[in-house]
Scaffold this active site. Structure first.
Site, PDB file in Angstrom:
ATOM      1  CB  ALA A 277       8.444   2.597   0.796  1.00 29.03           C
ATOM      2  N   GLY A 280       5.327   2.426   5.513  1.00 28.51           N
ATOM      3  CA  GLY A 280       6.645   2.863   5.932  1.00 28.51           C
ATOM      4  C   GLY A 280       7.245   2.222   7.170  1.00 28.51           C
ATOM      5  N   GLY A 281       6.719   1.089   7.604  1.00 31.92           N
ATOM      6  CA  GLY A 281       7.318   0.413   8.762  1.00 31.92           C
ATOM      7  C   GLY A 281       8.783   0.090   8.498  1.00 31.92           C
ATOM      8  CE  LYS A 282       8.631  -5.211   5.563  1.00 31.73           C
ATOM      9  NZ  LYS A 282       7.192  -4.817   5.694  1.00 31.73           N
ATOM     10  CG  ASP A 323       4.613   1.152 -12.250  1.00 34.58           C
ATOM     11  OD1 ASP A 323       5.051   0.280 -11.460  1.00 34.58           O
ATOM     12  OD2 ASP A 323       3.937   0.883 -13.256  1.00 34.58           O
ATOM     13  CG  ASP A 339       7.022  -5.287   2.071  1.00 36.20           C
ATOM     14  OD1 ASP A 339       6.576  -6.426   1.903  1.00 36.20           O
ATOM     15  OD2 ASP A 339       6.669  -4.548   3.019  1.00 36.20           O
ATOM     16  CB  CYS A 392       2.785 -10.079   4.587  1.00 35.93           C
ATOM     17  SG  CYS A 392       1.681  -9.005   3.656  1.00 35.93           S
TER      18      CYS A 392
HETATM   19  C1  LIG Z   1       3.068  -4.680   1.238  1.00 30.83           C
HETATM   20  S1  LIG Z   1       2.770  -3.011   0.999  1.00 30.83           S
HETATM   21  C2  LIG Z   1       4.274  -2.304   1.546  1.00 30.83           C
HETATM   22  C3  LIG Z   1       4.425  -2.203   3.037  1.00 30.83           C
HETATM   23  C4  LIG Z   1       5.638  -1.376   3.450  1.00 30.83           C
HETATM   24  N1  LIG Z   1       6.863  -1.867   2.871  1.00 30.83           N
HETATM   25  C5  LIG Z   1       5.814  -1.292   4.946  1.00 30.83           C
HETATM   26  O1  LIG Z   1       6.665  -1.977   5.511  1.00 30.83           O
HETATM   27  O2  LIG Z   1       5.101  -0.521   5.579  1.00 30.83           O
HETATM   28  C6  LIG Z   1       2.910  -2.864  -0.723  1.00 30.83           C
HETATM   29  C7  LIG Z   1       2.966  -1.455  -1.257  1.00 30.83           C
HETATM   30  O3  LIG Z   1       3.218  -1.556  -2.656  1.00 30.83           O
HETATM   31  C8  LIG Z   1       2.657  -0.414  -3.262  1.00 30.83           C
HETATM   32  N2  LIG Z   1       2.595  -0.697  -4.718  1.00 30.83           N
HETATM   33  C9  LIG Z   1       1.746  -1.487  -5.389  1.00 30.83           C
HETATM   34  N3  LIG Z   1       2.051  -1.506  -6.688  1.00 30.83           N
HETATM   35  C10 LIG Z   1       3.142  -0.715  -6.857  1.00 30.83           C
HETATM   36  C11 LIG Z   1       3.929  -0.323  -7.974  1.00 30.83           C
HETATM   37  N4  LIG Z   1       3.666  -0.769  -9.190  1.00 30.83           N
HETATM   38  N5  LIG Z   1       4.953   0.515  -7.749  1.00 30.83           N
HETATM   39  C12 LIG Z   1       5.232   0.983  -6.513  1.00 30.83           C
HETATM   40  N6  LIG Z   1       4.513   0.650  -5.421  1.00 30.83           N
HETATM   41  C13 LIG Z   1       3.488  -0.201  -5.590  1.00 30.83           C
HETATM   42  C14 LIG Z   1       1.341  -0.243  -2.567  1.00 30.83           C
HETATM   43  O4  LIG Z   1       0.878   1.090  -2.699  1.00 30.83           O
HETATM   44  C15 LIG Z   1       1.697  -0.620  -1.138  1.00 30.83           C
HETATM   45  O5  LIG Z   1       1.971   0.546  -0.400  1.00 30.83           O
END
Ligand SMILES: C[S@@+](CC[C@H](N)C(=O)[O-])C[C@H]1O[C@@H](n2cnc3c(N)ncnc32)[C@H](O)[C@@H]1O
Length: 465
Positions: A277, A280-282, A323, A339, A392
């Site tokens: 998340a 946090g835009g979404k 996780d 996402d 993305c």
């Molecule tokens: C593409 S960004 C998310 C952007 C967010 N949804 C937004 O709209 O602002 C991917 C996110 O996945 C998180 N991430 C990576 N591996 C993860 C895991 N195993 N479990 C949970 N979060 C994870 C990262 O910390 C990062 O914040």
């Protein structure tokens, strides 16, 4: 904006509370005008090109120790961002004037040359300013000092003959790494790959999502209301100074990044898991639409940013640090948004460091992680509930192929195709399978500064009841 306009005040007196090191730097009598911003630009380039860190993180870290004028900060980012976008062209020009390759890692010699050359070739900096600052930078760098004369001679040649060298170059092929260009050609064909490359190398406009009444905000901010409900403004200036920022009426979010949440349909009152998340835009979109949001992310630091963002927006969500590949809350949700972390090749306009940081081998690691995240996300969806998967990335392995493989192994899920016109989505952004596929050259506008969209892929799946 020219470089000189942006840096006019960079030699002003240090503000009260400025750290000692920065004060002595800013107050040094013989520093040329505009030195501080160029100095930071070189540090940023070294952080990305030598230390393989992200540009935005480097900027945040570097500026934490300095008190910088906003316009100097903007200039430093402009110089560094332009170098990262046009690195291939800059290297072609600089090396064409070198009789033999420079020895490696002579302090910040190479970032100094790149920064100087980009100002001369792309940012309309007067040659005397760009060259004298670069020479001063070399002089102040213990390891680069002995190349002071070379910096002077080389950049003078760039100023007088560099534009000619550029004319004979295929800018797109030089600036996009070979492995990435080859993938885009394979996936999208040569013509589309060139369009993607061209759009990716441009700077993105400022898109915002508003809590309500986008029409009013478009008017108030002098922007335009896009068919999908985002508001678009030309980039530039401090976001914090815009009306409505401080009171939390809107947040920055690319037009394409705002689409996956819209694909969930009305979420008011629904329990929604926002998986991966942060920042946090979404989450903000979901909370503003009235969902009961549980936002999950692995990163403590990024979750802290999410919390701060929600506080500014006066929005609420339950935050979970976990996780998401193994998270088992013992409950299900009516809607799940996933996402995934990805190569982010659809966001090069906003993050040009991606061009220099990502490697083909990253894809293999990320595809494995995405698959695990997807498998666990399936377990979170209630019968009859919806899952939206998004990324993305422009790479099919992270998008359409993940979903094809998922549908082959999870027969309790079906795709719910997206229809043209739904949520303002143009038919050309929809794949034959019915998924969303935006590309950086979508949303064209006659004013280039107002063109483009991030490259997003999203698929909408329904769990059978
Ligand atoms: C593409 S960004 C998310 C952007 C967010 N949804 C937004 O709209 O602002 C991917 C996110 O996945 C998180 N991430 C990576 N591996 C993860 C895991 N195993 N479990 C949970 N979060 C994870 C990262 O910390 C990062 O914040």
């Amino acid at each position: 904006m020219t470089v000189e306009n942006a840096s006019r005040r960079s030699n002003t007196k240090p503000a009260a509370g400025t750290p000692k090191a920065a004060q002595s730097n800013a107050a040094a009598p013989r520093l040329p005008l505009g030195f501080a911003a160029r100095d930071v630009a070189v540090q940023l380039l070294a952080a990305v090109l030598h230390d393989r860190g992200s540009l935005d993180e480097a900027l945040a870290k570097d500026l934490a120790t300095r008190s910088m004028e906003p316009r100097d900060r903007a200039l430093a980012r402009l110089i560094a961002g332009t170098v990262l976008r046009r690195l291939g062209e800059l290297e072609a020009v600089l090396t064409s004037f070198l009789k033999k390759p420079l020895p490696e890692r002579q302090g910040q010699l190479w970032p100094i040359l790149l920064s100087g050359a980009t100002q001369l070739l792309f940012l309309q900096t007067p040659p005397h300013a760009a060259v004298s600052i670069a020479v001063e930078q070399a002089r102040r760098d213990r390891k680069a000092r002995r190349f002071e004369g070379l910096v002077n001679a080389l950049l003078r040649r760039v100023a007088s003959e560099g534009a000619q060298v550029l004319q004979g170059c295929d800018a797109l092929r030089l600036n996009i790494p070979d492995w990435l260009f080859a993938r885009w050609i394979e996936t999208y064909g040569e013509d589309q790959a060139r369009h993607i490359a061209e759009a990716s190398l441009k700077e993105a406009p400022l898109d915002i999502s508003v809590k309500d009444d986008p029409e009013k905000w478009a008017e108030r901010l002098g922007g335009s209301l896009l068919p999908t409900g985002s508001v678009r403004l030309a980039a530039g200036g401090r976001i914090e100074d815009l009306s409505g920022y401080a009171d939390g009426s809107w947040w920055v979010q690319d037009v394409a990044a705002a689409l996956p949440v819209k694909l969930l349909g009305p979420v008011a009152g629904k329990a929604v898991a926002d998986v991966c998340a942060a920042p946090g835009g979404k989450t903000a979109q979901l909370a503003a639409a009235g969902a009961r949001v549980t936002a999950i992310d692995l990163s403590t630091a990024r979750l802290a940013r999410l919390r701060t963002n929600l506080e500014r927006l006066h929005l609420k969500a339950d935050l979970v640090e976990a996780d998401a590949a193994t998270w088992a809350p013992g409950r299900t949700f009516e809607a799940v948004l996933l996402d995934v972390p990805c190569t982010a090749t659809g966001t090069i306009r906003r993050h040009p460091d991606i061009l220099r940081l990502k490697r083909p081998e990253d894809l293999t690691t990320l595809v494995g992680l995405q698959r695990r995240l997807l498998d666990n996300a399936l377990r979170l969806v209630a019968p009859g509930g919806t899952l939206v998967y998004c990324t993305c990335s422009l790479e099919p392995e992270e998008g359409v192929r993940q979903i094809a493989r998922l549908l082959a192994r999870a027969d309790n899920f079906v795709r719910v195709p997206i229809a043209g016109g739904e949520c303002g989505i143009a038919p050309e952004w929809i794949t034959p399978e019915g998924d969303l596929r935006t590309l950086p050259y979508h949303m064209p506008h006659q004013d280039e500064q107002l063109s483009g969209a991030d490259g997003f892929y999203a698929a909408r799946l329904l769990r059978r009841a």
